[in-house]
Design a protein around this motif. Structure first.
Motif: not given
Lengths: 251, 251, 251, 251, 251, 251, 251, 251
Positions: H175-183, H198-205, H212-222
C-alpha cells in the motif's frame, strides 16, 4: 538620437523647444523598446529572432523570413510543419528543418562557428516525450548552450536514471520532460542541487487530460529547486535554461 | 567509510568478506543519500535544514528542533503558526519568528555573519501578496542571497513597475508574486532578460479558484524566460532563486 | 394596430367586443416583440439583421437572406465559411465576404453612405488574435462606429502598447482581444479611463484550455472598468462597444 | 515640473545638462503615473480613492485612511467588516458603514452636495443577491450616478421583471446581479438596447460551484449587448456602469 | 378586472379611453402573474408558499411569515436552522420544525385534514442521505402526496434493494437519493418503469467533489426514465414528484 | 559478476583496486535493474516484453521487435493499429493481431504450450466496453491466466449480472469494465469477496467527459475490495489481475 | 415453468428434489429478467426495442435488426449515421431514417395505426437545438405520445415564448432543449405547473464546454418542477416524457 | 430455512403449496443477502462489522455498537472522533481508540489471539500521510494481516526508499500512501512485482486540489501492477490488501 544629444541641441539652440519636447515625449517608449531589443540582442549574441510558426499564414511566414534575411540575421522558428519548411525553402535555401523538434532555423555563418558553452541536461521519461525534449534541446543549442541528452529514464525503470546521475549532476541546469504521471521532475530535483525546469507533455491517455496530470504532479512536487513551464513548452524550457546556463558561465 | 577504504581493507584482510559484502550492499543508497546531503550542505553552506511546520504535531516539531540543536546547526521552518513559535521558544530561546512570512528560524552565529551574495528581486502585484513574497525573500536571505523587495507594482498601475525597472534588471533572478489575474510575471519577463520565477497566490475571490486563475495566466504567458512554482509556494521560489543566484555568483 | 386604435374602434362600435378581446390578448407579446424590433431598428438605424452562419444548413441560410433581400435591408452574417459565401453569392451578388473576420454582409446603398461616428479602439495581443478582433471591428463598423485598429501590442513587448497610448485614450470604448495569458485587457484598463471590453481568444496550447486561461485572467483583473465577453466572441464585443459609443455620441 | 519647464531651464542654462537628463529619464514614468492619476481624478471629480478592505491589517487600513484624510479627500472602502468600521470610526468619526453592501466610506462636504447624473438600473434575481447589488449601486452613487434599484425580479417569476421593463429601458446602463442559474442578464439584454453588465453571485448550493454556474450562463448568453464581471464583483460593475453613464451624459 | 369588463366599460363610456389604455398595458403581466399564482394555487390546493430559509435575515424571515399568517395560509420553509425555528416560534406558535429535513412549516387545519393521494417512493443509498431524502419526502407530503420511505438500500448491499422491489414498483414516481458513487438512481430505473428522479447528495469524501461524482453518475446512467435535480435538492425532487403523482391521480 | 566475486578477486589480488571500485560503483544500479528484470522474468515466466505501440514511429517499432526476435522471446504489443500490424508482419510473419483488443503479439512455442492457471473474470457493462475488456483479457491470457468473459451485464439489466454471479464468484480476481455511469464495479464488489479491479472506459457522450464520470463513480464506490486503474487501461488491469491470480495460485 | 408448477411436480414426485432445487436457484434472476422485459413490453405496448447505433459495428447492427425482424417487432435506433441507414436498408427495406434526429426505425403495421395519446410539448431555444429536440420528439411519438413542437423560442426573444404559452401549458409534460446559456428550462418551469425536462445541448462555443454551461444553468435553476437529463440526450427526455404522459393518460 | 428444507416439506406435505411459494419468492433476495453475509463472515472469520463513524449521530452510533455487542462480535469503526470514542466508551468499556488512524474498535478475545498471516507493506511519502497509512495498516491488522510499516520514504529522498527495497519486496501486497505529487506508488510499482495499491492523500496546498493532483499522478502512472483507491481511503486499501494477502496465503 538620445536624450543627451537633444539636450545639447536645446542648449545650443539647434532645435526648437517644441520639437525637442515632442521628441522627448515619444522617446521613453522608443528607448524602452530599443533597450529591450538591445538586451535581447546581447542575450542572443547575434543568434536571431524567434517565430512561433503554427497558425501563421504562408504570407505572414514569408514576410518575417524575408525581413530577417535582409538584416542578415539568424532565425529560430518553432512548431513548423513540413509544408512550411518547403515553402520557406523555396525562397531561403539555407533554411534547416528538424522533423522531430519541428524547428525551422536559419543560422548565419558566424552563429554556426559559435563555441557552445556550459551544460544543460535534457532528460525524458519516455521515448514519446522526445519531440518536446528536442524542441528544448535545439532551442538551447541555437542560443549557444551545450546540451546533454538523457532520454527514456522514467521512474518506471528507476535504475536507468540512477546510472546517469553523475552526468546529470554535472550540468548547470536540468530540463525534465515527462508526460503521463510526470514524476521525473521531482525525482531528479531530489537527486541534484541545480535548478530543474519541468516540462509536462501531453503524452498519455485517460485521466491525463492532455498533460494536466503531469503538470499538477510537477507543481505539487515537494522536491526543492523545481519550477514548471506550460505543457509541451519545450522552447520555453530551452530558452530559460540558456538564461541560467549563461549566468553560470558569466555570459 | 567509502568504497575505496572497504576494498583496501579487503585486500589487506582487515575485514571479513561477508562483512564487506554487507557494507557494500547498503552503501550505494547510503552513498546516494550522503552525496545528496553532501551537495545540500555545499549548497546551504552550513545554513541548516528546512521544516514544513504546518500540520506537524507539537511532539514532532520539538523532536526535529532538538535533533538539529544537538548538531549545532541552523534550521528554517516554514508555515509556522504563532503557537508553534511559542512552543519552540520555550526550549530554544534563540528561535526567531516572522509573523508575516510565518518563518520560524534558528541561525547559528556563523550564519548570521555570513556575507549575502548576488541579488534576487522579489516583486508583488499587491500588498496582499506580501506574505508569500516574504516567505520567498526570507528563504533566499536565509540561504545567503541578497534580496531586493519591490512590492505593490501590479499591472493596474503599470507606471510604478516601470519606474523600478532598472533596479529589477540589476538582479540575477526575479521572483514575481501575484494573485488575482497574475499577469505580473509575464510583464516582468517581457522587460528583463533574467530568469523570472512566477509565484501565483491564492489572493482574490470569485473565479480565481484559490489561485488557479493566476497560475494559468503565468503558465500561458508568451514572455520568454518565465517558469512557475505552486500556488503560494514562496519557499520554493526563494530556494530556486538562490540556486540560480549562486550559479551566477559561481558559488 | 395599437391599443389606442382598438379602444377607439370599440368605443365607436366599429369592432366586435370578442374580436377586440382576441386582438388585445395577443397584443402584449406582439407589442413587446414589436417594441423590441423597434428599438433594435432605432439602434441599428437601418443597418439590418444579424445571422450566426455557422451550423446553418444551406437551405436555412438562403431563406434568411431571401427574406431580408425582399425587405431591402442590410444583413450581417458572422462565422461564415467560404462555401457559404459562394452559395449566397449565387443568389445575392452584392454580398461581401471577409475571410479573416468570416463576416458575410450585405449593405444597402444608404448604409454604405452612412457617416461613421465616435471611436472604438480594437487592440490585440498578438497577430493570431486578429480574426477575432476583425469580427469585433467590422461588426462595430457595420453598425456605424468608427474603429481604430491597434494590433500586436501584447504585454511581452509592452513598449509597443505604451507608444500607442494616446490614440487608445482618445476612443470612447476599447476592445482588448488576447489569448494565451490574456493580460492585455487588465493592462489597458489600468492605463485608460474608458470602458474596456476584454475578449479572450482560444489561441494557445497546453494549459490554456481553449481560452479559459485568458478568460480567467480577464475576469480576475484588478483593474477598474473592465468587463468580459465569451471566448472568441468578437461580434458580442463589437456590438456592445457600439452601444457604448452611441451613448457617448448621444445617438 | 514638466518637460517644457526643464527644457526652458536647459535653454537658459539654469540647470546642468546631466541633472536635466536625470530628471527627464525618470519623468516619463512619473508623467505616466501622473496622467493616470489625472484622468482618474477627472473621472472621479474629487470623489476619492478606492480601498479593498478585506484582508488588510488594522495598521494598513488606518494608514491609508490617515493619508487620505490629510489630503482632505473622499474614500470608498469595499468589503469592510464591522470590526474594520469600528476601528476606523475611532480615528475618523465621519466614516459611514453600510452593513449590507459592506461599504465603508468617507465623503467630503463637496461630494455630498454633488448632483447625481444620468441613470443606472441595478436589478437582482433574488433577495440574496442584494448585498452584491448594493455594492454596485452604492459604488455608482459614490461616483456620482443616479441609481434605480429593481430587486427580486428573477426569471422564476418573469411577470415581475416584465412589469418593470419601461423603467429599466430608461436607464443608460443596466447591472444584472444573479446567482443560481444566472439567466437574468441574458433575459434583460434581450429586452433592452443598452449595455447590460452581468454580475454572477456565489449564491446557491450544489453544482453552482460558488457562482461558476451563473458566470458560465452569463458568458454563454446569446443576447446581444451583455458583458460580465467577476463573481460577486459588485464594485467593478458599479464602477464600469458609471463610466458608461458618464459617457452618455457627456461628462 | 379582466379584459372583457374593460372593453364593456369602454363601449358603455363608463371609463376614459386613456385610463382603459393604462389598465390594459399593465394587464398582461399582471394577468400572467395572476395566472401563475392561480395554477400554483390549483397545484398546491391551499397548502401555501415555499421559503428558502437559509441565508435569510431574521427580519426578512419574520416579515414573510407575518404576511402569510395574515393571509391565513400554509407555508413550507426549507433549509431552516434551529435558531430560525426558535425565532419564528416566538411569533407563530403553530410552526413545526423537523431537525432532520430542516423543514419549518405551518399548516392550516384544512391542510392537516387533507387526504394524501397516490404514492411516491423515496429511496436512499445510505443512512447519511436521509436528511436530503426527508426534505424530499416531507415536501411531497406537504403538497399532498403519500410517501413510501425505503432507506439504506444502496448498491453495496443489492439484496436489500431487490427485496423491496415490489413496493417500489407500486409507486407513481420514485425519488432516488444517493451520494458517493450515486449508482442507486440508475439501478432503480433499470428495474422499474416509472419516472425516477435522482438526487445526488454531497455525502462522501475524496474525489466526490461535494456531490459532483454522484451527479455525473446519474447524468450518465444508461437506464431509461431517469432525470436529475441539483445536488442535495430534496425539495426540488419532492415538488416535481408531486407534479407527476398528481398527473397520475388526475388531479 | 556479483559483489561476492569481485571481493574475492580483490582479496586474491586478481583485480586492480581501481577497477573493482569502478565495477562496484555501477553495480547497485545494474543490480537493481537486473533484479527488476529478474523478478519480471520470474513473473512473466518467459512470456516476454510489453510495448505500447501507439505513437511509436515505424522505425522505433521495428527496432524493438527486431531486438526481441534476436533474443528469441515473446512480445506483447498494445494499442497497435492495423498499419503497424502489417508493417511488423513483413519482417516477423509469426506476429498475431487482434483488431478488437488491438493487441499485436508474438508468442514463442514454449509460451503457446503453457498451461493457463487460476481464473480471472472479465465483465463489461455494455458491448462498447468490449475492446477495453479484450485488452485486459488477452493481456491476462498472454501472461498465463485463465480468463472468464462475462460481457454486457451492466446495471440497466441487473438480472443478467445476477444470473452469472456464481461464475463470477469462482474467480480469484474480477475486472469490471464500464463506461457511462460506471456503476458495474461497485455492484460486483458488493456481491463478491474477491479483489475487483474497475476499469472506466471513455464510452459515452455529454457529461461523461471521456470517462471521467465512470472513473469518479468507481473511486467513490462504498463497496469494499474495489480499486481503479486509468480510463481505458485494459492492459494495466489485466497485468495487475495476473499478479493477484498468481499469488492465489502460489506462482 | 414457474414456481407453482415446480412445487406441484415436487409434491407429485414428478421431479427430483435436487433438480427442483437447481431450477429454483436460477429462477429468481430469470423471473426478474422476465418481469423486467414484461413490464417493458407493457410500457411499450408492442413498440419495440431501442438500439444506440453509434459505435456499433456493421455486423453487430445487422445482427440486432435481424433478431428483431424475426420476432416481427418494432425497433427504434438512435444516433444512426446515413451509412448505417443504407446498410440496414439493404436487408430491411421497411426501415426509415430521419437525417435530422438521426433516428433509424422500423415500425410494424400495428404500431403505425396506433392512436397517439396525451400531449408533450418539445421546445427549443434556437434552430441549432432542433436535432436533439427531434430525437426527443420522435422518440416520444414512437412510443405513442402526441407531440407539440415549439422551436426557436429562446430567451433572447422572450415574446416568442410568451405568445406560445397557452399551448405549452396544455401539455402534460414539457421538454426544454437549449444550448449556450440554457435558461429556457428555468423560464418555462417558472411559467407552467407541469413537469419540465431540460435537455442541455452541446451547441455553442467558447466557455460553453460542450454543453456543460447549459447543464449547470439547468441544474441550478430556482424554478420548481424542473429536472435534467444528460447533454444532447434527446432520447432520454423523450422516453421519460412518455412515461409521465402515460401516467397522466392512465395508460 | 433454505430451499432444500422447503422442498422436503412440500414433498412431505408439511407445508401448504401457497405458503411454500411465498417463502420461495422472497428467498432469492434473502438468500443472496445471506450468501453475502456468509462469505463476508468467511472473509472476516469472526472479526466483525465495519462502521463509518463520521457523520453518524450519537444515537445511531450507540445503536450499532449495542446490536453488535449483543451478538458478541467484533467491530471496526473508522473516522471516529475523540468525542465519539468517549461516548461509546461509557457503554462499552472494551472499546479502543487510536487517535492517529481514528479507528474505534472492539475486538473479541478470540480475535485478539488470532495469528496474523502473510505480509502487507504500508509505505508513506511523508510524515503527514501517516494517519491515512495507519487507517490502512490497522484495518489490515484487524482483519488478520501482518503489516510492515515503512514511513517517510517519499521520492524527494529516494535513497531512503531504496534502502528498504528488500523488505518491501517480501510483502504480498504493497500500500503506497502519498499526497502532494503522489509519485510514490509508481516508483514502488516500478521496483517490485507485487500488486501495489496507491492511496492519494489530501495533504498539500495550492494546486493539489485536496488530493486530486496525487490521484491523477497515480492513475497516470506507467508502472505496471498499480491500482488506486479514493483520496484518503486508507480503510479501502487495507481491506483490499487483506483480500489479496489472504489469496496469497490461500485463506
Amino acid at each position: 538620437m538620445d536624450i543627451h544629444k537633444i539636450l545639447e541641441q536645446v542648449k545650443n539652440n539647434e532645435i526648437e523647444l517644441k520639437e525637442a519636447e515632442e521628441l522627448l515625449k515619444k522617446m521613453p517608449y522608443e528607448d524602452l523598446g530599443f533597450a529591450k531589443l538591445d538586451h535581447h540582442r546581447s542575450l542572443r549574441s547575434g543568434f536571431g529572432e524567434v517565430v512561433y510558426c503554427q497558425g501563421k499564414s504562408n504570407e505572414q511566414l514569408l514576410r518575417i523570413y524575408e525581413r530577417l534575411y535582409e538584416q542578415d540575421r539568424n532565425v529560430l522558428g518553432t512548431r513548423a510543419s513540413r509544408e512550411q519548411y518547403e515553402l520557406v525553402k523555396k525562397y531561403f535555401p539555407k533554411v534547416q528543418y528538424d522533423s522531430v523538434s519541428r524547428i525551422l532555423s536559419i543560422r548565419s555563418k558566424e552563429q554556426e562557428e559559435y563555441q557552445l558553452i556550459g551544460c544543460i541536461a535534457v532528460c525524458t521519461g519516455g521515448t514519446s516525450d522526445i519531440p518536446v525534449a528536442e524542441e528544448a534541446a535545439q532551442t538551447a543549442e541555437f542560443f549557444g548552450s551545450q546540451v546533454l541528452r538523457i532520454y527514456d529514464v522514467g521512474i518506471a525503470g528507476l535504475h536507468r536514471l540512477l546510472s546517469k546521475l553523475d552526468e546529470i549532476r554535472s550540468a548547470n541546469c536540468i530540463i525534465a520532460v515527462a508526460g503521463m504521471e510526470g514524476a521525473l521532475g521531482g525525482v531528479i530535483a531530489g537527486l541534484v542541487d541545480k535548478p530543474v525546469i519541468a516540462v509536462p507533455t501531453s503524452i498519455g491517455y485517460g485521466a491525463n487530460f492532455g498533460g494536466v496530470s503531469a503538470l499538477l504532479t510537477m507543481l505539487n512536487s515537494c522536491a526543492e529547486g523545481l519550477s514548471v513551464v506550460n505543457i509541451d513548452n519545450g522552447f520555453g524550457a530551452g530558452y530559460l535554461a540558456t538564461q541560467i546556463n549563461r549566468l553560470a558561465c558569466n555570459k
